[in-house]
Structure formats: C-alpha cells, structure tokens
Design an enzyme around this catalytic site. Structure first.
Site, PDB file in Angstrom:
ATOM      1  N   HIS A 112       4.805  14.779   8.752  1.00  0.00           N
ATOM      2  CA  HIS A 112       4.676  13.376   8.340  1.00  0.00           C
ATOM      3  C   HIS A 112       4.890  13.264   6.828  1.00  0.00           C
ATOM      4  O   HIS A 112       4.546  14.181   6.084  1.00  0.00           O
ATOM      5  CB  HIS A 112       3.284  12.842   8.698  1.00  0.00           C
ATOM      6  CG  HIS A 112       3.185  12.419  10.125  1.00  0.00           C
ATOM      7  ND1 HIS A 112       2.590  11.239  10.512  1.00  0.00           N
ATOM      8  CD2 HIS A 112       3.642  13.002  11.263  1.00  0.00           C
ATOM      9  CE1 HIS A 112       2.665  11.122  11.824  1.00  0.00           C
ATOM     10  NE2 HIS A 112       3.294  12.179  12.314  1.00  0.00           N
ATOM     11  N   GLU A 148       0.749   3.577  12.785  1.00  0.00           N
ATOM     12  CA  GLU A 148      -0.447   3.477  11.935  1.00  0.00           C
ATOM     13  C   GLU A 148      -0.451   2.186  11.123  1.00  0.00           C
ATOM     14  O   GLU A 148      -1.501   1.613  10.851  1.00  0.00           O
ATOM     15  CB  GLU A 148      -0.581   4.703  11.035  1.00  0.00           C
ATOM     16  CG  GLU A 148       0.557   4.909  10.069  1.00  0.00           C
ATOM     17  CD  GLU A 148       0.459   6.238   9.311  1.00  0.00           C
ATOM     18  OE1 GLU A 148      -0.325   7.098   9.722  1.00  0.00           O
ATOM     19  OE2 GLU A 148       1.181   6.395   8.315  1.00  0.00           O
ATOM     20  N   GLU A 185       7.854  12.156  10.952  1.00  0.00           N
ATOM     21  CA  GLU A 185       7.505  10.734  10.860  1.00  0.00           C
ATOM     22  C   GLU A 185       8.537  10.056   9.957  1.00  0.00           C
ATOM     23  O   GLU A 185       9.510   9.498  10.442  1.00  0.00           O
ATOM     24  CB  GLU A 185       6.086  10.571  10.325  1.00  0.00           C
ATOM     25  CG  GLU A 185       5.619   9.122  10.293  1.00  0.00           C
ATOM     26  CD  GLU A 185       4.464   8.929   9.342  1.00  0.00           C
ATOM     27  OE1 GLU A 185       4.478   9.489   8.236  1.00  0.00           O
ATOM     28  OE2 GLU A 185       3.534   8.195   9.713  1.00  0.00           O
ATOM     29  N   HIS A 231      -3.543  20.433  12.805  1.00  0.00           N
ATOM     30  CA  HIS A 231      -3.214  19.434  11.789  1.00  0.00           C
ATOM     31  C   HIS A 231      -3.366  20.044  10.403  1.00  0.00           C
ATOM     32  O   HIS A 231      -4.407  20.619  10.086  1.00  0.00           O
ATOM     33  CB  HIS A 231      -4.127  18.202  11.917  1.00  0.00           C
ATOM     34  CG  HIS A 231      -3.759  17.125  10.953  1.00  0.00           C
ATOM     35  ND1 HIS A 231      -4.643  16.546  10.085  1.00  0.00           N
ATOM     36  CD2 HIS A 231      -2.558  16.530  10.710  1.00  0.00           C
ATOM     37  CE1 HIS A 231      -4.017  15.627   9.358  1.00  0.00           C
ATOM     38  NE2 HIS A 231      -2.758  15.605   9.714  1.00  0.00           N
ATOM     39  N   HIS A 232      -2.310  19.940   9.606  1.00  0.00           N
ATOM     40  CA  HIS A 232      -2.330  20.393   8.210  1.00  0.00           C
ATOM     41  C   HIS A 232      -1.983  19.226   7.307  1.00  0.00           C
ATOM     42  O   HIS A 232      -0.797  18.935   7.122  1.00  0.00           O
ATOM     43  CB  HIS A 232      -1.286  21.491   7.969  1.00  0.00           C
ATOM     44  CG  HIS A 232      -1.588  22.804   8.623  1.00  0.00           C
ATOM     45  ND1 HIS A 232      -0.632  23.775   8.771  1.00  0.00           N
ATOM     46  CD2 HIS A 232      -2.735  23.310   9.150  1.00  0.00           C
ATOM     47  CE1 HIS A 232      -1.176  24.841   9.367  1.00  0.00           C
ATOM     48  NE2 HIS A 232      -2.447  24.568   9.619  1.00  0.00           N
ATOM     49  N   ASN A 239       0.806  -1.224   0.000  1.00  0.00           N
ATOM     50  CA  ASN A 239       0.000   0.000   0.000  1.00  0.00           C
ATOM     51  C   ASN A 239       0.837   1.271   0.000  1.00  0.00           C
ATOM     52  O   ASN A 239       0.342   2.340   0.305  1.00  0.00           O
ATOM     53  CB  ASN A 239      -0.976   0.002   1.180  1.00  0.00           C
ATOM     54  CG  ASN A 239      -0.269  -0.238   2.488  1.00  0.00           C
ATOM     55  OD1 ASN A 239       0.869  -0.650   2.483  1.00  0.00           O
ATOM     56  ND2 ASN A 239      -0.935   0.029   3.589  1.00  0.00           N
TER      57      ASN A 239
HETATM   58  C1  NOJ Z   1      -0.663   9.906   7.290  1.00  0.00           C
HETATM   59  C2  NOJ Z   1      -0.109  10.259   8.626  1.00  0.00           C
HETATM   60  O1  NOJ Z   1       1.041   9.510   8.935  1.00  0.00           O
HETATM   61  C3  NOJ Z   1      -1.196  10.042   9.640  1.00  0.00           C
HETATM   62  O2  NOJ Z   1      -0.699  10.207  10.943  1.00  0.00           O
HETATM   63  C4  NOJ Z   1      -2.318  10.989   9.342  1.00  0.00           C
HETATM   64  O3  NOJ Z   1      -3.352  10.728  10.229  1.00  0.00           O
HETATM   65  C5  NOJ Z   1      -2.824  10.799   7.915  1.00  0.00           C
HETATM   66  N1  NOJ Z   1      -1.743  10.814   6.994  1.00  0.00           N
HETATM   67  C6  NOJ Z   1      -3.828  11.864   7.527  1.00  0.00           C
HETATM   68  O4  NOJ Z   1      -3.181  13.108   7.436  1.00  0.00           O
HETATM   69 CA    CA Z   2       2.520   8.278   7.382  1.00  0.00          CA
END
Ligand code: NOJ
Ligand code: CA
Length: 707
Positions: free
Chosen positions: A487, A512, A506, A417-418, A197
């Site tokens: 991230h 995740e 990240e 969060h952006h 993925n």
């Molecule tokens: C991937 C990021 O690693 C994750 O933490 C985030 O929730 C999603 N993108 C949505 O932005």
């Molecule tokens: Ca990610």
C-alpha cells in the site's frame, strides 16, 4: 507485417505539420495496420507521432533527456541506422484475467549518435494492436557512462482539448478522487481536486499522474502510462495547456535530481494505448507485454487469495492499531511495553482474531489479515526516529504462536501486516528477520504499507530510490516464498508479470476513503481505465453497512455505493487478491447476498468487457480458472445504467443456472443502498437479460452449468 505506403504516410504527416521528407521518415504499423508510428530526427531532435485509423493520436512530439551538470541529450543527434523487426508469442501468466496472453508487435529501433559529445542513444518503439511503447536506451558505448537525469522531456502532443480523467500530480500519493474535465480546465480545477487529508506535494498547476485516460471529440480513447518502472523515477505528465502538449516530469530525489543511471541502461517504457472502443482500454495487455517474462523458475507457491481481516474496525469503526494510549510509559528505544495499560480498543487481540479465523474457515476464505498485531503503533505516525517498528514483536494480547496454530488447524492462514511508516532503512534493516518470522509461523503473504513522509527525509514515494526499495522488498520476499501487497507504494507498471509474487498493491484511493471523506460513486468506473492499467489493486470491497455512523457514532462516514455494487466490484476491479472488508456481523445480516462473495473466483481463464465508458459504467464477464463458471459484474456511476446483456459468451452446448443479484427498483447509493433482490434463472448462450443498475449501483451474476 502490414505497412501503409510511404506516400500515404507523407500526406498524414504533412497534414500534421510534420516537416520531414518522405525519404527520411521511419515508420511502422501495428500488426492490424490500424496504428501507425512515425519517427525521425528533425534538425538534430528525435521526434515521433502516432495515428490510429488515420486519426491523429500523438502529433509530432519531441524526445530527449536533460542531464545535470553536463550537456543534454535533447538535440544534436544524427540517425545512424534503424532496424525493423516483428515479434509474436503467447505466454501464460501465473495468475491473471486470461489464461493466455498474446504478445504481438512490430518494432522500430533507432540508433542515434550525438557526435559533439561522442555519445550514443537508442530509441526503441513497439507498436501493438492496442497501442505503442517507446523507451530510451543508453548503450555502454561512446562517452556516456554514469549520468544524472535533470529531467526527461518526452512529449505527448494531443490533437485537441480532450476530456481527461485525471488526478493531481504528486510525488507521494495517488489517493485522490478523479476529476473529469477538458484538458483546458485542468488548471482551474486543480486546487479543488486535491484532497485535504493527503500529504501531497503538488508540483505544477497543470501536472497530472498516470495512467491518464482521455477521450477525444471524435471518439478515440487514449491512455498514457508507463511500463516496467525499474531503477528509474516515476513519470508524471505536465501539460502545456495552450498547445495541449504533455511532457514527462520525473519524481525528484532529496537533492532534486531525477535519476542516477549507468550505462548500459534504459528508461521504462512510455505507453500510449488507443482505440475507438472504450472496452479495448480495459482488455489491453500492452503494459504486461512490455514487461519482461517471469524471472522465477518455481511459481507454484504463488496463489491468488480471498481474505477477511481485522481492518475495517480501525479504518471505520473507531478502534486502534495501537495497544495503549500510554506513550510515555513505553521505552521507545527498546520497545518495551511491560508497564503499559491497554486502552481496550485493540481489535488485534486473541479473542477477536479467533472470531475472524472462525468466520474465514466457515465461509471458505483463505486468509485473515491482522493489522495492529505488532508493537510500535503508539508512535507510528508522528514518529521522529526511524525505528518505530521491528515487524517481529507482537503486542501482549496477540499470541502469534497460538493464533497461527489455530488458523492452520482450520485450514486458514493469517496474513502478515508490515506498516513501514515510510521508514525505509528501518524496514530493510529488519526485513530478513521479519520474513523469517513469517516462514516460521506459516504466513505466505504480507500487506505492507508506506504511510507518511519518507525517511530518509526528502525522498519521495515515487522516486528512483524508493522504486528500487519496493522491488527489493518483492524479490527478497520471493526468496522466502512470500507474496507482497504493497500500500502507498508507487503505482504499478506491469511488473507483476516479471515478479508475480507482487500479487497486488493499492496506490490509489481505496475503500478506506469511503470512511474518511467518501469516494465519488463514479470512482470505480474510472479506476479500471487508470490505476488498474498497471496491475491489480487491493481496493478492499465488500462493504454491506454503508452508514458508518451505525457502528461508529463518532464517524460521519457513508459508503457511496449500493450493496449490490459492492458485489460487482469483485468482477469489475480485477485482482488475484480480494478482501471481504466488512465486519463478519454485517455479513451475517445479509447472508444471501454474501453468497456471491463466497462464490466469486479470484483467478480466471477468460475475461470479457461487455460494456464500458469511463466515469459511467463497466460491465465485465469472467470465466473462473479451470471451471465452466462465469461471473458478471456491473458498476455504475450516480447516473445508474441499463443493460441488455447477451450471454453469448457462454458455451453453446451447455445449460446454466444464473443467480442475479440486482439493485431493487428503489435502491440508491445514498438513500437506500441495501435494497436488493436475488433471482435464479435458467440461461443459455442465447439468453438476453434486461438489467438495471441504480444510481451508484450495479449488478452481479454468478452463472454455473446445470445438468
Ligand atoms: C493505509 C492503508 O491503505 C490501510 O489499508 C492501512 O490499514 C493503514 N495504512 C495502516 O497501515
Ligand atoms: Ca492507503
């Protein structure tokens, strides 16, 4: 400075097949004398090699840059002069694993001429006790002015078929599980290593990313990465697997070029860490030291953060960032939601966010991240235009004014969060107002994200243009006293020393993935050797409910860790920004274990790596900043781990109470992850603790002075 004799050096070099004469070779040693670097120009080609305690680390390797549409800077060089110098300073990071860091190296600067093209190029080497840095410098002197890099050809010739912990080369993602294999096996294992993925752009059957950790047959640990990646594209390594020679491979731009430079300028540092003790890989400060000192005068606004957030509900729980499924009714050009119907699975709503604020306030967390607060998510992934988000307009069920007011009244902040969805021009277009909005409501940190293919199309996440963007986002944020946790951005290279509001990022496979495809139990015993070399990671630990099907019947997810190992990650995965990622109600079922997450510090005076082996186990102990409290963490692979832990790092004149969070005898990451026992014990610096980590488990200890 300690030098080895030139004749001893000539012997080493001759043994390595390095054909230069004793009189010409330039060499310097690390301050301890253990690492020796040799450099010379052989038949017009700049070359170098490295040894550690007389063992070969880097065999004679070529250095050079290939240019587009003009003669290369690969050969035809003459050594004009060389200069050796030393440097020794101690500096204090704004946040970090240690209160003080020593920056002590010997330096060799080679000044080269390429007479046929009237050009000059310098190569600067720095040799520390924990490794070597080298970089190309292009003075504004001679015929070279603006130039385009076709590729960089920095070689790292290995002396054997080492074991490596690697992820596939890719211009757009690092979100892979690591593969452990010999170098000769990379080609065969490459296809299986690529996760289904990820939006990978695989470029070579033997290409890998940095930081690359290796181990030789005779017990040397070697790590290759880069430091201070600024205005340049990110380096991969391409392996010649017949001769075990790695060569740098830069990330291209949309036209296939790999860098646009103008003199005076330089490349990032190419770094080679080496030791015969794996723990030294983890305690190394080579990459931070090769970065420039902090550029901000006032850093008082930069503070480590422990946070919870509206996040796992979407990642694992089947909820949504978007407010509605009713895409056709949204006027995308004006982002008008007035006539849409909510789908009712939008956790970034007033009531739920208040619940998280209450939880954060009750348990002493600094911030609450809320993802999905802003309009645009209905179209974010498959977006065809470059203006999905404006980063300013909340969804109808998120009252930005009241929620911030409520949070502040309880001593908590919301975290912004952006998600840019890779649409860079759109983000830059809105950035000033978006940061301004944060200032207005009292946000001081933003988690940004770069999911999806880049817009402008054809640009890559790790290209020069994007690297400049990430830094622009950080320096613009600094003007607003905002900390950034990016991230999917380029892997860190120690820039947090220079720009400490780059509080985290990240750039690797985080928690995740436990909910998507699972992480290998060994994953967190590799990351500190690889991804964390360049800077802290927002790994988002703290998952207590491993069986995701229990709260999301549509999921097949399982978190490959014991509960106790989740606690240990707060110590073993160093970061000044740490999330407790699970649902408040999951923590409420295990309040005794949750106490460790509440107690653990996020900033440190001192860090010690007590045991370490990549892919097997890591045991770290850290002293919380400004206190006498210590925290210990152990993370183990599927093999588990047994320790006899000497607490000799404690103050000899103090008595302490230790709270030991251990896997139960029958704990197992797959079958019995929530089995743990907590014991309290009086300890001193003479105490030795017998501890056992279950398969995929660990242990965590908090130690505080008493009486
Ligand atoms: C991937 C990021 O690693 C994750 O933490 C985030 O929730 C999603 N993108 C949505 O932005
Ligand atoms: Ca990610």
């Amino acid at each position: 400075m300690k030098y080895i004799s030139l004749s001893a050096m000539a012997l080493v070099m001759a043994g390595m097949g390095f054909n230069f004469t004793e009189a010409r070779a330039e060499h310097i040693c690390s301050p301890s004398g253990d690492i020796v670097l040799n450099a010379d120009v052989i038949d017009g080609v700049p070359m170098y090699s490295v040894t550690y305690k007389d063992k070969v680390v880097i065999k004679p390797s070529k250095l050079g840059i290939e240019l587009s549409d003009c003669p290369d800077m690969m050969d035809g060089f003459k050594l004009v002069s060389s200069k050796i110098s030393s440097f020794d300073e101690t500096w204090e990071p704004v946040w970090g694993e240690n209160r003080e860091i020593r920056n002590h190296y010997n330096e060799l600067l080679l000044k080269l001429d390429q007479p046929t093209n009237y050009r000059k190029m310098d190569i600067r080497f720095r040799v520390y006790d924990d490794g070597v840095g080298l970089r190309y410098e292009f003075p504004q002197d001679g015929a070279l002015s603006y130039f385009v890099i076709k590729d960089e050809h920095t070689q790292f010739a290995m002396d054997g078929d080492h074991i490596a912990w690697w992820i596939a080369g890719d211009y757009d993602t690092q979100e892979y599980d690591y593969t452990e294999s010999h170098l000769s096996e990379i080609r065969d294992k490459m296809a299986a290593s690529i996760c289904s993925n990820a939006s990978q752009t695989q470029f070579s059957p033997t290409g890998v990313q940095t930081s690359l950790q290796m181990k030789t047959d005779d017990g040397l640990y070697i790590n290759i990465h880069e430091a201070a990646l600024v205005d340049y594209s990110c380096m991969h390594l391409n392996l010649d697997d017949k001769n075990f020679i790695f060569e740098s491979w830069l990330t291209p731009d949309a036209q296939g070029n790999k860098g646009h430079l103008q003199t005076p300028c330089h490349s990032p540092w190419r770094t080679i860490m080496v030791s015969d003790d794996a723990r030294d890989m983890l305690s190394s400060n080579l990459i931070l030291n090769l970065n420039d000192p902090c550029k901000y005068e006032d850093t008082s606004w930069i503070k480590p953060v422990k946070y919870v957030g509206v996040w796992w509900e979407m990642i694992a729980g089947g909820k949504h960032w978007s407010y509605t499924y009713d895409l056709p009714s949204i006027k995308l050009d004006s982002l008008d939601y007035t006539n849409t119907k909510p789908h009712g699975k939008h956790p970034a709503n007033n009531e739920n966010v208040k619940k998280y604020i209450d939880f954060a306030a009750e348990h002493g967390f600094d911030q609450v991240l809320v993802e999905g607060w802003n309009i645009g998510w209905e179209d974010w992934f498959g977006h065809s235009k470059d203006y999905v988000f404006d980063f300013q307009t909340p969804y109808p069920d998120f009252d930005i004014d009241k929620l911030n007011e409520y949070a502040h009244s309880k001593g908590v902040r919301l975290m912004m969060h952006h998600e840019t969805s890779g649409s860079i021009r759109n983000y830059e277009r809105h950035m000033e107002k978006a940061y301004g909005l944060m200032n207005k409501y009292g946000y001081n940190s933003v988690k940004s994200g770069y999911v999806g293919n880049m817009i402008p199309r054809g640009e890559h996440h790790y290209g020069q243009w994007l690297n400049n963007h990430y830094l622009y986002a950080v320096t613009e944020a600094a003007k607003h006293h905002i900390m950034v946790n990016a991230h999917e951005a380029v892997r860190p290279t120690g820039l947090c020393r220079t720009y400490p509001n780059l509080i985290c990022s990240e750039s690797a496979r985080g928690t995740e993935y436990e909910s998507f495809a699972g992480n290998k139990p060994s994953h967190t015993t590799v990351l500190p050797f690889t991804r964390l070399q360049g800077g802290p990671m927002d790994y988002t630990p703290g998952i207590f409910e491993m069986d995701i099907t229990k709260f999301n019947p549509d999921s097949k997810g399982h978190v490959n860790s014991t509960l106790v190992r989740q606690l240990a990650l707060y110590v073993t995965m160093y970061s000044p920004l740490q999330m407790a990622a699970d649902y408040p109600e999951h923590y409420e079922r295990f309040m005794d274990a949750f106490q460790f997450i509440k107690d653990v510090a996020v900033d440190w005076d001192q860090s010690k790596y007590i045991e370490a082996e990549p892919g097997r186990y890591i045991v770290a102990a850290r002293k919380a900043k400004g206190t006498d409290d210590w925290f210990v963490g152990c993370t183990a692979s599927e093999d588990g781990h047994a320790s006899e832990l000497a607490l000799d790092f404690l103050d000899k004149d103090k008595k302490y109470e230790a709270i030991i969070y251990a896997d139960a005898e029958d704990a197992h990451y797959k079958t019995n992850p929530q089995a743990y026992k907590i014991t309290k014990k009086r300890v001193t610096s003479k105490t030795k603790l017998k501890l056992k980590a279950a398969p995929g488990g660990g242990y965590a200890i908090s130690i505080k002075p008493v009486g």
